[in-house]
Every structure is written in C-alpha cells, then in structure tokens.
Scaffold this active site. Structure first.
Site: not given
Ligand code: HPA
Length: 267
Positions: A26, A56, A78, A80-81, A108, A206-207, A230, A242
């Site tokens: 990201s 993206h 991802h 989560y998609e 990220a 998450m990746s 963050n 985000h």
C-alpha cells in the site's frame, strides 16, 4: 493455470527475463510508475484477479532498475478481499516460472515494537503466520518445491545483513524485526496487539506471509520490507485509519525507493 499466465506474459514481454520480483505494498507503488517499461493489467492475465483496495493499482510492471531486470506487482491480492489463498500466491508462482530468483516483498504494517515510529522502515527477519491458513495446503507441485519445506531461513539472512549495511551507508534508519500476519480487514484489537508482542512480533499486517512462504518453498530468496505506517492498536492512544496508513507510506516512499534501488544493485 500458472502455465497459461506465463505463456500469456511471455508473449507480451518477448525476451525480457526478469531476475528480481517485487511486490509493492500500500502506498509504495511509485517505484513501478517511475521505471515502467511494459505494463500488463491484471484483468488481462489468465488466473489473476483485480485488486480491490484503494492505494493499489492492478498491474504487472516490467522494468530495469540499477541495471537489473525486474517484475513488479503494483498491487497485490489479499486474503481479506475474499480471494482463496491460492489466488493470493498465484503471481509468485508465475514469477518463479518467469525466472525470478529473488523476491522482495513489501507491505504497510502497524508497529508493535514501541520503539517504532510511523514512516520507519523495517527489514523482516522472520514471521509468525497467524492467518489460520497456509498457502501450500493442497496437492504439492514437486517441480516447484518440496512437500515439507524448511522455513528456517525464509528471509535470507545474507540479504538482511546486506540491507542493514546498505541502509547505514546511505543514511537511512532501518529497523529490523518479526512480522506477524493477521487476516484483516479489521485492524487488530489492543489485546491482539499485546498478544503479538508477547509472541515476539515487532509489526503486524495483513499480507506478505503467504507470498514469502510460497517464494521460499519455490527456492527463491526472499527479502521482506515493511513500512511502519502507524503504531498498532493500543501501542499509542491514536486511532487507526487507512488514510493515515497511506499518508505514512507516502512520507516513507522516497527512502523506501532509495533503499530498494540500492538493494537491487547489490543482489
Ligand atoms: N495492522 C495491520 N495491518 C496494517 C496496520 C496495522 O496496524 N497498519 C498498516 N497495515
């Protein structure tokens, strides 16, 4: 299916033979815009999906950087998609068959280590797979890798040391640590982040883990680079968004590009 994608891509790129693959996380896609020689939208490639995440793009970019031939994913898939995990790692298998020897996986991430600040870069030394799924589940393709692959040196130690040396030489502060993958898409709770810290994580995201596992299984060298966007939930009192993640990635992108270019030069 992987072979279809490879044949399709080879028709587009002719005798261009990438030796290094990069997955751009990201907000880190600018490297692809800057050096793009040939771009193929994912929507055209058999077996690829379109990325649905803002920040993206969705294309495979071929480029020459620091004298090396590179293939870059500008946007990744991802879990989560809603993609099956095999779709998430499909492009890594394609890269392998295109001749890629080293994969640079970027992302990220949220900082769990309290010493980390937004826009810090972290070289990944190891990971914890907390996604509840392993991308190698299913029949094993023995031509690509073995059934029970060793993950003792998944993030090639020699390249971790190289990245640390380079960052020192070019004056970039580089953190190092363990990346722990959650499925997302919700960010972690403060209790989950405390768990991550207790288990030895320095960053959460998450990746990356699925792609790194498949690349290592397929005998590629792996370099993992996180942009700490963050402080993870509960590490600081500030909430997460985000938009803030993309902003921090943007703040880090110049040093990120500089470091990646130098790493490419040396590998
Ligand atoms: N958690 C998980 N993924 C992330 C984060 C986070 O705090 N920041 C950026 N990606």
């Amino acid at each position: 299916m992987v072979n279809y994608a490879v044949e399709f891509i080879k028709e587009k790129i002719g005798n261009f033979k990438p030796e290094i693959g990069i997955i751009l996380g990201s907000g880190l896609g600018e490297l692809a815009d800057e050096y793009c020689k040939i771009a193929i939208p994912y929507s055209e490639i058999p077996g690829f999906e379109a990325s649905t995440v803002s920040g993206h793009k969705s294309r495979l970019v071929f480029a020459e950087i620091s004298g090396k031939k590179i293939v870059m994913m500008q946007g990744r898939f991802h879990f989560y998609e809603g993609h099956p995990i095999q779709k998430v790692v499909f492009p890594v298998k394609v890269m392998k068959l295109l001749g890629v020897k080293t994969l640079i996986v970027t992302n990220a991430a949220g900082g769990v280590n309290p010493k980390f600040k937004p826009a810090d870069l972290m070289i990944i030394t190891d990971h914890i797979n907390h996604m509840g799924v392993n991308p190698l589940i299913g029949p094993n393709d023995d031509n690509m890798g073995e059934r029970f692959p060793d993950m003792s040196n998944i993030y090639t130690k020699e390249y971790v040391d190289l990245a640390k040396k380079i960052s020192k030489n070019i004056g970039i502060d580089l953190q190092e640590g363990v990346y722990m993958a959650f499925t997302g898409p919700s960010y972690e709770t403060p209790a989950e982040v405390r768990m991550a810290r207790t288990l030895g994580a320095d960053a959460v995201g998450m990746s990356t883990v699925p792609e790194a596992v498949v690349a290592s299984w397929a005998k590629m060298k792996v370099i993992g680079l996180s942009c700490i966007c963050n402080s993870a939930a509960g590490v600081s009192t500030v909430g997460l968004s985000h938009a803030d993640v993309i902003k921090a990635a943007n703040d880090a992108k110049d040093k990120f590009k500089k470091l990646v270019k130098e790493i490419i030069k040396e590998i």
